[in-house]
Write an enzyme that holds these catalytic residues in place. Structure first.
Site, PDB file in Angstrom:
ATOM      1  N   TYR A  43      64.217  -9.936  38.890  1.00 27.31           N
ATOM      2  CA  TYR A  43      62.848 -10.196  39.345  1.00 27.31           C
ATOM      3  C   TYR A  43      62.721 -11.639  39.836  1.00 27.31           C
ATOM      4  O   TYR A  43      63.347 -12.552  39.287  1.00 27.31           O
ATOM      5  CB  TYR A  43      61.854  -9.996  38.198  1.00 27.31           C
ATOM      6  CG  TYR A  43      61.880  -8.642  37.533  1.00 27.31           C
ATOM      7  CD1 TYR A  43      60.865  -7.723  37.756  1.00 27.31           C
ATOM      8  CD2 TYR A  43      62.908  -8.300  36.654  1.00 27.31           C
ATOM      9  CE1 TYR A  43      60.870  -6.479  37.128  1.00 27.31           C
ATOM     10  CE2 TYR A  43      62.923  -7.055  36.025  1.00 27.31           C
ATOM     11  CZ  TYR A  43      61.910  -6.157  36.255  1.00 27.31           C
ATOM     12  OH  TYR A  43      61.920  -4.936  35.636  1.00 27.31           O
ATOM     13  N   HIS A  85      57.427  -6.930  40.582  1.00 30.27           N
ATOM     14  CA  HIS A  85      58.341  -5.802  40.570  1.00 30.27           C
ATOM     15  C   HIS A  85      59.768  -6.325  40.749  1.00 30.27           C
ATOM     16  O   HIS A  85      59.979  -7.394  41.334  1.00 30.27           O
ATOM     17  CB  HIS A  85      58.020  -4.818  41.693  1.00 30.27           C
ATOM     18  CG  HIS A  85      56.737  -4.069  41.493  1.00 30.27           C
ATOM     19  ND1 HIS A  85      56.572  -3.149  40.485  1.00 30.27           N
ATOM     20  CD2 HIS A  85      55.556  -4.124  42.169  1.00 30.27           C
ATOM     21  CE1 HIS A  85      55.356  -2.649  40.534  1.00 30.27           C
ATOM     22  NE2 HIS A  85      54.706  -3.236  41.547  1.00 30.27           N
ATOM     23  N   LYS A 122      64.028  -1.303  46.112  1.00 32.18           N
ATOM     24  CA  LYS A 122      64.778  -2.449  45.629  1.00 32.18           C
ATOM     25  C   LYS A 122      66.100  -2.543  46.389  1.00 32.18           C
ATOM     26  O   LYS A 122      66.532  -1.569  47.012  1.00 32.18           O
ATOM     27  CB  LYS A 122      65.037  -2.332  44.118  1.00 32.18           C
ATOM     28  CG  LYS A 122      63.757  -2.071  43.321  1.00 32.18           C
ATOM     29  CD  LYS A 122      64.010  -1.974  41.861  1.00 32.18           C
ATOM     30  CE  LYS A 122      62.827  -1.396  41.097  1.00 32.18           C
ATOM     31  NZ  LYS A 122      61.510  -1.845  41.500  1.00 32.18           N
TER      32      LYS A 122
END
Length: 283
Positions: A220, A228, A260
């Site tokens: 993060y 997130h 991600k």
């Protein structure tokens, strides 16, 4: 798919945080796990040192202490001189055994009263329907008798099913403390995983376990309370060993699905951490 090495990790670079505290934080070793029981220590670890761990206590509303730390987090704290690990040896003397039994018996008696009162309030709401069903089967007892019977049937609290509270201090004898060294902690991880965790931490990131995504770490830009994860990191133990294309595709697709970046991390021949990011590009 597009592979980019190292470049993505040049963002958000910070100087490594190193400290020497006169009074190091004491982490508690218990059955192979490392725990934090003190709320002030938890706040210091999170706010000052970016150590997150996992809250394992539960009030049925929010998670609470104690905090369980990853072995990589513990090794970092030891190496940075921030904390030490202690094993508070429990001495099973007759006095300690008696004190423990008195505490357990008192807790059990209190739980029985609380649970019975709560259950009674629940049954009082349903008693008319329960009595009506009993009447159809020829039961002519009073509502109070039926209520008491139902109460006794559903209010069995024993030492096997009783609920223990969340403790803010270890349930052990603090009179005997033995230091636990990093070699013991390292048994639950590897030099590779620790090296990668430490490298990410020294770059200024917040890191948690990545098990829920089938990876080693989630990374993060800031505290996960407000951010997130941006990277899903998988540690590659042997960078010279071929990785099947289906594994790479699966890992890349999973990371893309949760918005991600998929990252493969390993140690190169010079024992430096090397990263490869997998960018999923639709044709």
């Amino acid at each position: 798919m597009k592979f980019t090495q190292n470049s993505i990790f040049k963002v958000f670079l910070k100087q490594p945080f190193v400290t020497n505290l006169e009074n190091m934080i004491e982490l508690d070793y218990c059955h192979g796990g490392i725990f934090v029981f003190d709320a002030d220590d938890w706040a210091t670890l999170r706010k000052t040192h970016r150590i997150l761990g996992t809250l394992i206590g539960n009030t049925n509303v929010v998670q609470t202490l104690p905090l369980k730390l990853l072995p990589e987090e513990v090794l970092l704290l030891i190496d940075k001189g921030i904390a030490k690990v202690v094993d508070r040896k429990f001495v099973d003397t007759p006095e300690v055994t008696k004190k423990y039994e008195e505490f357990e018996n008192g807790l059990l008696a209190h739980e029985k009263v609380v649970y019975k009162n709560n259950r009674k309030r629940q049954l009082e709401v349903m008693i008319d329907a329960i009595v009506a069903a009993k009447r159809k089967r020829g039961d002519d007892r009073s509502s109070e008798e039926i209520l008491n019977e139902e109460l006794e049937k559903s209010c069995t609290v024993t030492k096997e099913n009783m609920i223990w509270p969340t403790f803010l201090t270890p349930l052990s004898n603090s009179g005997i403390c033995v230091d636990v060294y990093r070699e013991v902690i390292l048994q639950n991880t590897s030099d590779l995983k620790y090296s990668i965790y430490r490298d990410l931490w020294e770059k200024g990131y917040y890191i948690t376990t990545g098990h829920k995504f089938g990876a080693d770490f989630l990374v993060y830009l800031g505290d996960p309370i407000a951010y997130h994860a941006i990277f899903v990191v998988h540690c590659v133990h042997d960078p010279d060993k071929a990785i099947h294309s289906t594994e790479i595709v699966a890992f890349g697709r999973l990371a893309t699905a949760v918005k991600k970046r998929a990252v493969l991390a390993s140690l190169n021949s010079e024992k430096q951490v090397s990263y490869i990011t997998i960018n999923w590009i639709d044709a």
